[in-house]
Design a protein around this motif. Sequence first.
Motif, PDB file in Angstrom:
ATOM      1  N   ARG A  68       7.582 -28.580  27.554  1.00 37.74           N
ATOM      2  CA  ARG A  68       5.913 -27.944  27.456  1.00 37.74           C
ATOM      3  C   ARG A  68       6.040 -27.133  28.375  1.00 37.74           C
ATOM      4  O   ARG A  68       5.860 -26.132  28.384  1.00 37.74           O
ATOM      5  N   ASN A  81       6.303 -22.440  29.014  1.00 40.72           N
ATOM      6  CA  ASN A  81       4.905 -22.083  29.173  1.00 40.72           C
ATOM      7  C   ASN A  81       5.355 -21.099  30.698  1.00 40.72           C
ATOM      8  O   ASN A  81       5.057 -20.197  30.050  1.00 40.72           O
ATOM      9  N   THR A 120       7.848 -17.950  29.153  1.00 41.88           N
ATOM     10  CA  THR A 120       6.899 -17.116  28.070  1.00 41.88           C
ATOM     11  C   THR A 120       6.499 -15.985  29.084  1.00 41.88           C
ATOM     12  O   THR A 120       6.387 -14.776  28.828  1.00 41.88           O
ATOM     13  N   LEU A 151       8.784 -15.858  23.226  1.00 37.67           N
ATOM     14  CA  LEU A 151       7.994 -16.469  22.842  1.00 37.67           C
ATOM     15  C   LEU A 151       9.397 -17.546  22.208  1.00 37.67           C
ATOM     16  O   LEU A 151       9.661 -17.327  21.524  1.00 37.67           O
ATOM     17  N   VAL A 152       8.775 -18.900  22.650  1.00 39.54           N
ATOM     18  CA  VAL A 152       9.789 -20.204  22.327  1.00 39.54           C
ATOM     19  C   VAL A 152       8.490 -21.507  21.451  1.00 39.54           C
ATOM     20  O   VAL A 152       8.177 -21.385  21.903  1.00 39.54           O
ATOM     21  N   ASP A 153       9.422 -20.964  20.017  1.00 38.82           N
ATOM     22  CA  ASP A 153       8.670 -22.393  18.867  1.00 38.82           C
ATOM     23  C   ASP A 153       9.405 -23.928  19.114  1.00 38.82           C
ATOM     24  O   ASP A 153      10.402 -23.752  18.837  1.00 38.82           O
ATOM     25  N   LEU A 154       8.714 -24.747  19.991  1.00 38.73           N
ATOM     26  CA  LEU A 154       9.112 -25.717  20.402  1.00 38.73           C
ATOM     27  C   LEU A 154       8.487 -27.207  18.750  1.00 38.73           C
ATOM     28  O   LEU A 154       7.574 -26.915  18.776  1.00 38.73           O
ATOM     29  N   GLU A 155      10.074 -27.316  18.676  1.00 35.76           N
ATOM     30  CA  GLU A 155       9.558 -28.661  17.197  1.00 35.76           C
ATOM     31  C   GLU A 155      10.084 -29.836  17.486  1.00 35.76           C
ATOM     32  O   GLU A 155      11.503 -29.899  17.767  1.00 35.76           O
ATOM     33  N   ASN A 205      12.354 -14.414  20.147  1.00 39.24           N
ATOM     34  CA  ASN A 205      11.808 -15.088  19.826  1.00 39.24           C
ATOM     35  C   ASN A 205      12.740 -16.762  20.144  1.00 39.24           C
ATOM     36  O   ASN A 205      14.261 -16.141  19.937  1.00 39.24           O
ATOM     37  N   THR A 218      13.938 -20.484  18.974  1.00 34.27           N
ATOM     38  CA  THR A 218      13.254 -21.848  18.779  1.00 34.27           C
ATOM     39  C   THR A 218      14.108 -22.859  18.854  1.00 34.27           C
ATOM     40  O   THR A 218      15.342 -23.002  19.590  1.00 34.27           O
ATOM     41  N   HIS A 230      14.218 -26.918  18.997  1.00 40.24           N
ATOM     42  CA  HIS A 230      13.815 -28.391  17.845  1.00 40.24           C
ATOM     43  C   HIS A 230      14.640 -29.833  18.243  1.00 40.24           C
ATOM     44  O   HIS A 230      15.876 -29.485  18.755  1.00 40.24           O
ATOM     45  N   ASP A 240      18.484 -18.747  19.420  1.00 41.30           N
ATOM     46  CA  ASP A 240      18.117 -17.890  19.818  1.00 41.30           C
ATOM     47  C   ASP A 240      17.794 -16.393  18.980  1.00 41.30           C
ATOM     48  O   ASP A 240      17.138 -14.912  19.506  1.00 41.30           O
TER      49      ASP A 240
END
Length: 220
Positions: free
Chosen positions: A96, A100, A103, A109-113, A148, A150, A152, A166
Amino acid sequence: MDELSSKQQICSYIIHSQEEEIKRIALELHEGVGQNLYSILTGLQFIDSGAKEPHMKHYVREMSQLIEKTIQEIRHLSVELHPPTLTTLGLLPAMRSYINLYTSTFGILVDLETTGEEKWIPEKNSITVFRVCQEALANIAKYADTSNITVHFIWMEEELTITIYDFGKGFQQEEYNDLNPLSGLAAMKERMLLTGGQCKISSKIGEGTSIEISLPLNRD
């Protein structure tokens, strides 16, 4: 088989030695060089408060701003080399923190799930997975032409799986199959093999690239 095992042990030792040196340099940058620059900045601010000539005040403030920028760059470099949260809080908080920074640096932008309950990972394996994710994100910034991503994390009882996608321009799968053994993607695969895990890469032109990292849990 014995020869292969010996080569893996040597490779693992080299990587461990490199990581220890990287950790030492990161600490020195943060606590040594960074603290010295902060002391200089404090001194300049003191001089600024007593300076009366406008040109002198302007010069001192310019120098202060330059040092503040340098301190920030050193902090970023230190985190990129070896994030302190990796040792103190674990893999997920370290990712995480790095995302930050990523980015803010690349504007991607990175969507961390995350799915499932986070589990403890030995430090050497945690560092390995972090480095592989770091290399994957660096390659995306260089080549994928995307805005963008993701990431996961899937925590299972005996395995952690991380999928990085990606949405970029992709590449011919044959290019990956013919990779030089010293390339970044090949090194990612090799690092994961040393942990007993795997790194699988699939890509299609115009559809992006998927990187799947798997790490066995409950192992030393």
